[in-house]
Write an enzyme that holds these catalytic residues in place. Structure first.
Site, PDB file in Angstrom:
ATOM      1  N   TYR A  51       0.888  -1.277  -0.010  1.00 21.28           N
ATOM      2  CA  TYR A  51       0.181   0.028   0.080  1.00 21.28           C
ATOM      3  C   TYR A  51       0.856   1.457   0.207  1.00 21.28           C
ATOM      4  O   TYR A  51       0.347   2.411   0.448  1.00 21.28           O
ATOM      5  CB  TYR A  51      -0.825  -0.063   1.104  1.00 21.28           C
ATOM      6  CG  TYR A  51      -2.165  -0.739   1.068  1.00 21.28           C
ATOM      7  CD1 TYR A  51      -3.015  -0.607   0.070  1.00 21.28           C
ATOM      8  CD2 TYR A  51      -2.434  -1.901   1.901  1.00 21.28           C
ATOM      9  CE1 TYR A  51      -4.180  -1.264  -0.175  1.00 21.28           C
ATOM     10  CE2 TYR A  51      -3.603  -2.811   1.635  1.00 21.28           C
ATOM     11  CZ  TYR A  51      -4.351  -2.637   0.555  1.00 21.28           C
ATOM     12  OH  TYR A  51      -5.729  -3.150   0.493  1.00 21.28           O
ATOM     13  N   PHE A  59      -5.374   7.436   6.600  1.00 25.39           N
ATOM     14  CA  PHE A  59      -5.955   6.110   7.052  1.00 25.39           C
ATOM     15  C   PHE A  59      -4.894   5.193   6.810  1.00 25.39           C
ATOM     16  O   PHE A  59      -4.875   3.785   7.152  1.00 25.39           O
ATOM     17  CB  PHE A  59      -7.000   5.571   6.134  1.00 25.39           C
ATOM     18  CG  PHE A  59      -6.789   5.704   4.772  1.00 25.39           C
ATOM     19  CD1 PHE A  59      -6.304   4.541   4.055  1.00 25.39           C
ATOM     20  CD2 PHE A  59      -7.610   6.801   4.009  1.00 25.39           C
ATOM     21  CE1 PHE A  59      -6.227   4.619   2.653  1.00 25.39           C
ATOM     22  CE2 PHE A  59      -7.164   6.777   2.393  1.00 25.39           C
ATOM     23  CZ  PHE A  59      -6.710   5.387   1.968  1.00 25.39           C
ATOM     24  N   ARG A  87     -13.576  -5.173 -10.363  1.00 29.77           N
ATOM     25  CA  ARG A  87     -13.820  -3.762  -9.733  1.00 29.77           C
ATOM     26  C   ARG A  87     -15.288  -3.815  -9.720  1.00 29.77           C
ATOM     27  O   ARG A  87     -16.039  -3.273  -8.769  1.00 29.77           O
ATOM     28  CB  ARG A  87     -13.394  -2.924 -10.322  1.00 29.77           C
ATOM     29  CG  ARG A  87     -11.747  -2.452 -10.445  1.00 29.77           C
ATOM     30  CD  ARG A  87     -11.242  -2.148  -8.921  1.00 29.77           C
ATOM     31  NE  ARG A  87     -11.617  -1.136  -8.533  1.00 29.77           N
ATOM     32  CZ  ARG A  87     -11.194  -0.520  -7.499  1.00 29.77           C
ATOM     33  NH1 ARG A  87     -10.073  -0.991  -6.794  1.00 29.77           N
ATOM     34  NH2 ARG A  87     -11.576   0.658  -6.945  1.00 29.77           N
ATOM     35  N   ARG A 104     -18.744  -6.032  -1.572  1.00 31.66           N
ATOM     36  CA  ARG A 104     -18.552  -5.428  -0.636  1.00 31.66           C
ATOM     37  C   ARG A 104     -19.957  -4.986   0.016  1.00 31.66           C
ATOM     38  O   ARG A 104     -19.965  -4.959   1.264  1.00 31.66           O
ATOM     39  CB  ARG A 104     -18.031  -3.976  -0.963  1.00 31.66           C
ATOM     40  CG  ARG A 104     -16.389  -4.213  -1.110  1.00 31.66           C
ATOM     41  CD  ARG A 104     -15.711  -3.054  -1.613  1.00 31.66           C
ATOM     42  NE  ARG A 104     -14.233  -3.018  -1.315  1.00 31.66           N
ATOM     43  CZ  ARG A 104     -13.293  -2.411  -2.054  1.00 31.66           C
ATOM     44  NH1 ARG A 104     -13.647  -1.428  -3.009  1.00 31.66           N
ATOM     45  NH2 ARG A 104     -11.818  -2.534  -1.811  1.00 31.66           N
ATOM     46  N   HIS A 117      -9.483  -6.654  -1.902  1.00 31.90           N
ATOM     47  CA  HIS A 117      -8.888  -5.449  -2.815  1.00 31.90           C
ATOM     48  C   HIS A 117      -9.017  -6.140  -4.208  1.00 31.90           C
ATOM     49  O   HIS A 117      -9.012  -7.294  -4.483  1.00 31.90           O
ATOM     50  CB  HIS A 117      -7.488  -5.418  -2.425  1.00 31.90           C
ATOM     51  CG  HIS A 117      -6.619  -4.893  -3.195  1.00 31.90           C
ATOM     52  ND1 HIS A 117      -6.177  -3.562  -3.073  1.00 31.90           N
ATOM     53  CD2 HIS A 117      -5.931  -5.533  -4.316  1.00 31.90           C
ATOM     54  CE1 HIS A 117      -5.370  -3.294  -4.101  1.00 31.90           C
ATOM     55  NE2 HIS A 117      -5.140  -4.303  -4.965  1.00 31.90           N
ATOM     56  N   GLU A 128       1.131  -5.288  -8.997  1.00 31.83           N
ATOM     57  CA  GLU A 128       0.669  -6.063  -7.802  1.00 31.83           C
ATOM     58  C   GLU A 128       0.820  -7.595  -7.920  1.00 31.83           C
ATOM     59  O   GLU A 128       1.037  -8.280  -6.807  1.00 31.83           O
ATOM     60  CB  GLU A 128      -0.851  -5.738  -7.685  1.00 31.83           C
ATOM     61  CG  GLU A 128      -0.897  -4.193  -7.111  1.00 31.83           C
ATOM     62  CD  GLU A 128      -2.377  -3.633  -7.027  1.00 31.83           C
ATOM     63  OE1 GLU A 128      -3.253  -4.454  -7.130  1.00 31.83           O
ATOM     64  OE2 GLU A 128      -2.616  -2.437  -6.678  1.00 31.83           O
TER      65      GLU A 128
HETATM   66  N1  UDP Z   1      -9.460   3.059   3.020  1.00 31.79           N
HETATM   67  C1  UDP Z   1      -9.621   3.407   4.441  1.00 31.79           C
HETATM   68  N2  UDP Z   1     -10.194   4.654   4.602  1.00 31.79           N
HETATM   69  C2  UDP Z   1     -10.445   5.405   3.546  1.00 31.79           C
HETATM   70  C3  UDP Z   1     -10.334   5.051   2.282  1.00 31.79           C
HETATM   71  C4  UDP Z   1      -9.658   3.933   1.929  1.00 31.79           C
HETATM   72  O1  UDP Z   1      -9.492   2.763   5.390  1.00 31.79           O
HETATM   73  O2  UDP Z   1     -11.030   6.626   3.925  1.00 31.79           O
HETATM   74  C5  UDP Z   1      -8.809   1.619   2.620  1.00 31.79           C
HETATM   75  C6  UDP Z   1      -9.877   0.748   2.159  1.00 31.79           C
HETATM   76  O3  UDP Z   1      -9.655  -0.435   2.839  1.00 31.79           O
HETATM   77  C7  UDP Z   1      -9.500   0.802   0.798  1.00 31.79           C
HETATM   78  C8  UDP Z   1      -8.058   0.711   0.904  1.00 31.79           C
HETATM   79  O4  UDP Z   1      -7.859   1.781   1.796  1.00 31.79           O
HETATM   80  O5  UDP Z   1     -10.129  -0.534   0.351  1.00 31.79           O
HETATM   81  C9  UDP Z   1      -7.516   1.581  -0.613  1.00 31.79           C
HETATM   82  O6  UDP Z   1      -8.351   2.670  -0.918  1.00 31.79           O
HETATM   83  P1  UDP Z   1      -8.754   2.960  -2.269  1.00 31.79           P
HETATM   84  O7  UDP Z   1      -9.210   4.082  -2.302  1.00 31.79           O
HETATM   85  O8  UDP Z   1      -7.440   2.588  -3.222  1.00 31.79           O
HETATM   86  O9  UDP Z   1     -10.011   1.942  -2.561  1.00 31.79           O
HETATM   87  P2  UDP Z   1     -10.129   0.619  -3.299  1.00 31.79           P
HETATM   88  O10 UDP Z   1      -9.510   0.562  -4.541  1.00 31.79           O
HETATM   89  O11 UDP Z   1      -9.879  -0.579  -2.310  1.00 31.79           O
HETATM   90  O12 UDP Z   1     -11.679   0.544  -3.598  1.00 31.79           O
END
Ligand code: UDP
Length: 141
Positions: A51, A59, A87, A104, A117, A128
């Site tokens: 990450y 976060f 996605r 989700r 993820h 990745e």
């Molecule tokens: N996340 C979080 N708080 C936030 C935004 C993201 O805890 O406000 C975490 C969440 O687990 C998310 C991950 O960080 O899946 C990666 O964020 P991203 O915006 O890339 O979302 P994703 O691609 O997983 O939908």
């Protein structure tokens, strides 16, 4: 649409809920094939590295703590348009915004414990996949 590979992780919350099979079933029903898979309890360094793009986000520390709170199931999914298809199956980052019937919406509890993820672009997918799997461990299906 082109044949693609994407990286998927079933996060500690969903592994703990024992819904790995239900989530795999959604991949398979959507035409995605599992091309590599392993269960792993990530080290802090592995989670931080994975990450790294979020390192400056507020976060980040909580996300890393969550991702190392238990084992995860990591897989490479292969299929036509696999990145976007995965996605779509996942749904929005915040389960409150996720469309009905998405992973989700059905299995995530919060924006941080959000079940899965999935790579967000073909370019990131390649990075990745290589982060977790040597090329010889990814099968063409
Ligand atoms: N996340 C979080 N708080 C936030 C935004 C993201 O805890 O406000 C975490 C969440 O687990 C998310 C991950 O960080 O899946 C990666 O964020 P991203 O915006 O890339 O979302 P994703 O691609 O997983 O939908």
């Amino acid at each position: 649409m082109a044949l693609e590979r994407t990286l998927s992780i079933i996060k500690p919350d969903a592994v703990a809920k024992n819904v790995v099979g239900e989530i795999y079933s959604r991949f398979e029903k959507a035409g995605l094939k599992v091309a590599a898979a392993r269960m792993k309890h990530l080290s802090r360094a592995e989670a931080e590295g994975f990450y790294a793009v979020h390192r400056e986000r507020p976060f980040f520390n909580a996300l890393v703590e969550f991702m190392i709170s238990g084992p995860v199931m990591i897989q490479v999914l292969q299929g036509e348009g696999a990145v976007l298809k995965n996605r779509e199956l996942m749904g929005a980052t915040n389960p409150k915004d996720a469309a009905a019937g998405t992973i989700r919406a059905d299995f995530a509890d919060s924006i941080d414990a959000n079940a899965v993820h999935g790579s967000d672009s073909l370019e990131n997918a390649a990075i990745e996949v290589a982060y977790f799997f040597p090329a010889t461990d990814v099968y063409t299906r």
